[in-house]
Design a protein around this motif. Structure first.
Motif, PDB file in Angstrom:
ATOM      1  N   LYS A  77       0.830  -1.220   0.000  1.00 31.40           N
ATOM      2  CA  LYS A  77       0.000   0.000   0.000  1.00 31.40           C
ATOM      3  C   LYS A  77       0.862   1.266   0.000  1.00 31.40           C
ATOM      4  O   LYS A  77       0.646   2.167  -0.809  1.00 31.40           O
ATOM      5  N   THR A  78       1.810   1.309   0.923  1.00 34.08           N
ATOM      6  CA  THR A  78       2.651   2.503   1.004  1.00 34.08           C
ATOM      7  C   THR A  78       3.512   2.634  -0.253  1.00 34.08           C
ATOM      8  O   THR A  78       3.705   3.741  -0.769  1.00 34.08           O
ATOM      9  N   HIS A  79       3.992   1.505  -0.748  1.00 35.59           N
ATOM     10  CA  HIS A  79       4.799   1.511  -1.974  1.00 35.59           C
ATOM     11  C   HIS A  79       4.030   2.169  -3.126  1.00 35.59           C
ATOM     12  O   HIS A  79       4.534   3.090  -3.786  1.00 35.59           O
ATOM     13  N   ILE A 122      -2.429  10.134   2.725  1.00 31.88           N
ATOM     14  CA  ILE A 122      -2.686   9.838   4.137  1.00 31.88           C
ATOM     15  C   ILE A 122      -2.431   8.355   4.337  1.00 31.88           C
ATOM     16  O   ILE A 122      -3.244   7.510   3.951  1.00 31.88           O
ATOM     17  N   ASP A 123      -1.278   8.049   4.903  1.00 36.43           N
ATOM     18  CA  ASP A 123      -0.874   6.649   5.035  1.00 36.43           C
ATOM     19  C   ASP A 123      -1.305   6.113   6.403  1.00 36.43           C
ATOM     20  O   ASP A 123      -1.372   6.858   7.380  1.00 36.43           O
ATOM     21  N   GLU A 124      -1.601   4.835   6.438  1.00 35.60           N
ATOM     22  CA  GLU A 124      -1.815   4.114   7.706  1.00 35.60           C
ATOM     23  C   GLU A 124      -3.029   4.578   8.498  1.00 35.60           C
ATOM     24  O   GLU A 124      -2.954   4.753   9.723  1.00 35.60           O
ATOM     25  N   VAL A 125      -4.151   4.740   7.819  1.00 36.39           N
ATOM     26  CA  VAL A 125      -5.404   4.937   8.540  1.00 36.39           C
ATOM     27  C   VAL A 125      -5.738   3.597   9.207  1.00 36.39           C
ATOM     28  O   VAL A 125      -5.793   2.574   8.534  1.00 36.39           O
TER      29      VAL A 125
HETATM   30 MG    MG Z   1       2.469   0.972   4.835  1.00 32.59          MG
END
Ligand code: MG
Ligand code: ADP
Length: 189
Positions: free
Chosen positions: A52-54, A106-109
């Motif tokens: 996801k972050t990638h 917005i990462d890591e909700v």
């Molecule tokens: Mg991540």
């Protein structure tokens, strides 16, 4: 980096063979950044380590390369920033200023639950961008569990409603890419 990405990850180095949940054609299309002109959102859901972050960074880099202003932070980072603005009496000004960025990531909700104030600030951020400017959100939790994150199912559903109205939702699947080395030990390939 200006956009404050937490690392350098490109869409080109994303391995689609390892991630059957990722629609290669859709991600390539998103890489053209046309969704930003329509203030559309991208939502990346899936378990930890599924990329996801990638993908969020990769899309952020593409957006920046096509001349868009981009800012990246975690959900908690965004809430902290808004709390600071709020305590200075500058929340509205900060939300207006952020709208000059065509993309906020917005990462890591979902990793850390919000108290009521944090949930309200987060909701205001989402509302202020609705149909004006894009968000990329990532979460390890399906929408059905966002009520737990925001401590309030009503706020959660009002937010999901706005975020999803004009959005592509990508559901990533499988086991963590971080553990793939461990997997190949027992694999025949
Ligand atoms: Mg991540
Ligand atoms: P998540 O944000 O979903 O927890 P990350 O995007 O941080 O996962 O991925 C974990 C690590 O594995 C990162 O170093 C990322 O670059 C890498 N990774 C994950 N999926 C892939 C993939 N399909 N192809 C290449 N690298 C991947």
């Amino acid at each position: 980096k200006a956009a404050r990405f937490p690392g350098f990850k490109t869409l080109e180095e994303f391995n689609y063979d390892h991630q059957p949940g990722a629609d290669r054609t859709l991600i390539a299309h998103l890489g053209t950044s046309t969704y930003l002109q329509e203030a559309k959102n991208v939502i990346l859901l899936g378990p930890p380590g599924t990329g996801k972050t990638h993908i969020a960074i990769g899309l952020g880099i593409k957006a920046a390369k096509t001349g868009h202003r981009v800012l990246f932070d975690t959900a908690n980072g965004w809430v902290t920033r808004l709390q600071e603005a709020h305590s200075r009496g500058k929340l509205a000004a900060e939300l207006t200023r952020l709208r000059r960025y065509s993309l906020l990531v917005i990462d890591e909700v979902g990793y850390v639950p919000f108290d009521q104030d944090a949930a309200n600030l987060f909701f205001q951020l989402v509302s202020s961008r609705y149909e004006h400017a894009s968000l990329i959100l990532t979460s390890n939790l399906p929408f059905g569990r966002w009520g737990e994150v925001f401590g309030d199912p009503t706020i959660a559903s009002a937010m999901i409603d706005r975020v999803v109205h004009h959005a592509d939702v990508l559901s990533l699947k499988g086991t963590s890419y971080r553990l793939r080395g461990h997997k190949t030990i027992t694999s025949t390939t």
